[in-house]
Scaffold this motif. Structure first.
Motif, PDB file in Angstrom:
ATOM      1  N   VAL A  79     -18.720  -3.521  -9.462  1.00  0.00           N
ATOM      2  CA  VAL A  79     -19.012  -3.718  -8.035  1.00  0.00           C
ATOM      3  C   VAL A  79     -17.776  -3.390  -7.195  1.00  0.00           C
ATOM      4  N   VAL A  80     -16.610  -3.845  -7.637  1.00  0.00           N
ATOM      5  CA  VAL A  80     -15.375  -3.538  -6.917  1.00  0.00           C
ATOM      6  C   VAL A  80     -15.124  -2.020  -6.917  1.00  0.00           C
ATOM      7  N   ALA A  81     -15.373  -1.366  -8.049  1.00  0.00           N
ATOM      8  CA  ALA A  81     -15.195   0.084  -8.128  1.00  0.00           C
ATOM      9  C   ALA A  81     -16.137   0.808  -7.175  1.00  0.00           C
ATOM     10  N   GLN A  82     -17.363   0.304  -7.042  1.00  0.00           N
ATOM     11  CA  GLN A  82     -18.313   0.915  -6.102  1.00  0.00           C
ATOM     12  C   GLN A  82     -17.806   0.793  -4.674  1.00  0.00           C
ATOM     13  N   TRP A  83     -17.331  -0.387  -4.354  1.00  0.00           N
ATOM     14  CA  TRP A  83     -16.794  -0.614  -3.019  1.00  0.00           C
ATOM     15  C   TRP A  83     -15.624   0.337  -2.761  1.00  0.00           C
ATOM     16  N   LEU A  84     -14.725   0.452  -3.746  1.00  0.00           N
ATOM     17  CA  LEU A  84     -13.574   1.343  -3.606  1.00  0.00           C
ATOM     18  C   LEU A  84     -14.017   2.794  -3.464  1.00  0.00           C
ATOM     19  N   ARG A  85     -14.993   3.214  -4.266  1.00  0.00           N
ATOM     20  CA  ARG A  85     -15.488   4.592  -4.195  1.00  0.00           C
ATOM     21  C   ARG A  85     -16.003   4.923  -2.795  1.00  0.00           C
ATOM     22  N   TYR A  86     -16.795   4.032  -2.229  1.00  0.00           N
ATOM     23  CA  TYR A  86     -17.361   4.318  -0.913  1.00  0.00           C
ATOM     24  C   TYR A  86     -16.345   4.169   0.195  1.00  0.00           C
ATOM     25  N   TRP A  87     -15.347   3.338  -0.015  1.00  0.00           N
ATOM     26  CA  TRP A  87     -14.244   3.270   0.936  1.00  0.00           C
ATOM     27  C   TRP A  87     -13.493   4.594   0.922  1.00  0.00           C
ATOM     28  N   CYS A  88     -13.270   5.161  -0.253  1.00  0.00           N
ATOM     29  CA  CYS A  88     -12.627   6.479  -0.378  1.00  0.00           C
ATOM     30  C   CYS A  88     -13.459   7.558   0.308  1.00  0.00           C
ATOM     31  N   MET A  89     -14.744   7.572   0.028  1.00  0.00           N
ATOM     32  CA  MET A  89     -15.615   8.587   0.608  1.00  0.00           C
ATOM     33  C   MET A  89     -15.617   8.498   2.129  1.00  0.00           C
ATOM     34  N   THR A  90     -15.669   7.284   2.647  1.00  0.00           N
ATOM     35  CA  THR A  90     -15.660   7.079   4.096  1.00  0.00           C
ATOM     36  C   THR A  90     -14.319   7.497   4.693  1.00  0.00           C
ATOM     37  N   SER A  91     -13.241   7.152   4.017  1.00  0.00           N
ATOM     38  CA  SER A  91     -11.905   7.481   4.513  1.00  0.00           C
ATOM     39  C   SER A  91     -11.647   8.985   4.528  1.00  0.00           C
ATOM     40  N   LEU A  92     -12.122   9.687   3.498  1.00  0.00           N
ATOM     41  CA  LEU A  92     -11.926  11.142   3.437  1.00  0.00           C
ATOM     42  C   LEU A  92     -12.931  11.903   4.293  1.00  0.00           C
ATOM     43  N   GLY A  93     -14.091  11.303   4.551  1.00  0.00           N
ATOM     44  CA  GLY A  93     -15.116  11.970   5.350  1.00  0.00           C
ATOM     45  C   GLY A  93     -15.510  13.296   4.725  1.00  0.00           C
ATOM     46  N   PRO A  94     -15.524  14.381   5.514  1.00  0.00           N
ATOM     47  CA  PRO A  94     -15.959  15.674   4.972  1.00  0.00           C
ATOM     48  C   PRO A  94     -14.977  16.292   3.970  1.00  0.00           C
ATOM     49  N   PHE A  95     -13.807  15.676   3.805  1.00  0.00           N
ATOM     50  CA  PHE A  95     -12.846  16.172   2.816  1.00  0.00           C
ATOM     51  C   PHE A  95     -13.150  15.638   1.413  1.00  0.00           C
ATOM     52  N   TRP A  96     -14.025  14.618   1.294  1.00  0.00           N
ATOM     53  CA  TRP A  96     -14.364  14.072  -0.022  1.00  0.00           C
ATOM     54  C   TRP A  96     -15.220  15.072  -0.789  1.00  0.00           C
ATOM     55  N   ASN A  97     -14.910  15.248  -2.066  1.00  0.00           N
ATOM     56  CA  ASN A  97     -15.698  16.147  -2.889  1.00  0.00           C
ATOM     57  C   ASN A  97     -15.462  15.846  -4.366  1.00  0.00           C
ATOM     58  N   THR A  98     -16.373  16.303  -5.198  1.00  0.00           N
ATOM     59  CA  THR A  98     -16.178  16.205  -6.642  1.00  0.00           C
ATOM     60  C   THR A  98     -15.326  17.374  -7.139  1.00  0.00           C
ATOM     61  N   ARG A  99     -15.203  18.381  -6.323  1.00  0.00           N
ATOM     62  CA  ARG A  99     -14.352  19.531  -6.618  1.00  0.00           C
ATOM     63  C   ARG A  99     -13.087  19.418  -5.780  1.00  0.00           C
ATOM     64  N   ILE A 100     -12.149  20.295  -6.029  1.00  0.00           N
ATOM     65  CA  ILE A 100     -10.907  20.296  -5.247  1.00  0.00           C
ATOM     66  C   ILE A 100     -11.003  21.413  -4.215  1.00  0.00           C
ATOM     67  N   PHE A 101     -11.214  21.040  -2.964  1.00  0.00           N
ATOM     68  CA  PHE A 101     -11.178  21.991  -1.858  1.00  0.00           C
ATOM     69  C   PHE A 101      -9.974  21.651  -1.003  1.00  0.00           C
ATOM     70  N   VAL A 102      -9.220  22.672  -0.651  1.00  0.00           N
ATOM     71  CA  VAL A 102      -8.023  22.469   0.154  1.00  0.00           C
ATOM     72  C   VAL A 102      -8.138  23.324   1.409  1.00  0.00           C
ATOM     73  N   LEU A 103      -7.963  22.680   2.543  1.00  0.00           N
ATOM     74  CA  LEU A 103      -8.013  23.364   3.828  1.00  0.00           C
ATOM     75  C   LEU A 103      -6.578  23.628   4.282  1.00  0.00           C
TER      76      LEU A 103
END
Length: 178
Positions: A79-103
């Motif tokens: 449950v803590v890992a899920q919370w952390l995962r979605y906090w990461c996704m929210t923090s990165l926004g459109p930069f979050w990905n399963t691949r490595i994209f660099v702008l």
């Protein structure tokens, strides 16, 4: 067994939803001029996650694994890992990905859990791949997948940090030591 299949279905549905988000973010990133790095190792990460689910199902169903008496510990960590995962996704926004994209020229993200350490999303993944099998007593899957995952993440983090350092202000924001 019903709980096992319900839980597994929930996690698989979550992964499909995350892949959908990743595809959308990849389209946005490439439209902004982002480039992908680390394609060579990505297929091994995908294979690991497929093998994870196969090994988990095999160990639970064929070896008759049952949740241990201490199942609440891996459940709470999950449950803590899920919370952390979605906090990461929210923090990165459109930069979050399963691949490595660099702008190129983008500013490194240093908000949310990224204020505290560089790769919190990988901590969430490490925790999930360990805790999901332990939740159902599949200790062999937890051990084998965790060892391979740690190796692949060491490769991935090296590639990701090199790409971010080359194209963004990552080194200035996080320092040059890895």
């Amino acid at each position: 067994m019903l709980i096992f299949f319900a839980f597994l279905s929930l996690v698989l549905a979550q992964r499909v939803a995350e892949l959908t988000i990743a595809r959308r973010n990849a389209r946005w990133m490439t439209a902004q001029g982002a480039v992908e790095a680390g394609q060579a190792h990505y297929k091994y990460l995908v294979a690991l996650h497929i093998c994870f689910f196969a090994a988990l199902m095999t160990e639970v169903l064929m070896l008759g694994r049952k949740p241990p008496q201490w199942w609440m510990a891996p459940a709470a960590a999950f449950v803590v890992a899920q919370w952390l995962r979605y906090w990461c996704m929210t923090s990165l926004g459109p930069f979050w990905n399963t691949r490595i994209f660099v702008l190129p020229g983008a500013k490194a993200v240093k908000r949310g859990p990224y204020r505290f350490f560089r790769h919190p999303n990988y901590l969430a993944v490490i925790t999930e791949l360990l805790c999901i099998p332990l939740l159902f007593g599949a200790w062999m899957t937890a051990a084998m997948v965790s060892v391979v995952n740690l190796y692949l993440l060491s490769v991935r983090i090296h590639v990701e940090e090199a790409a971010l350092t080359e194209a963004t202000d990552y080194a200035e924001v996080y320092g040059s030591s890895r």
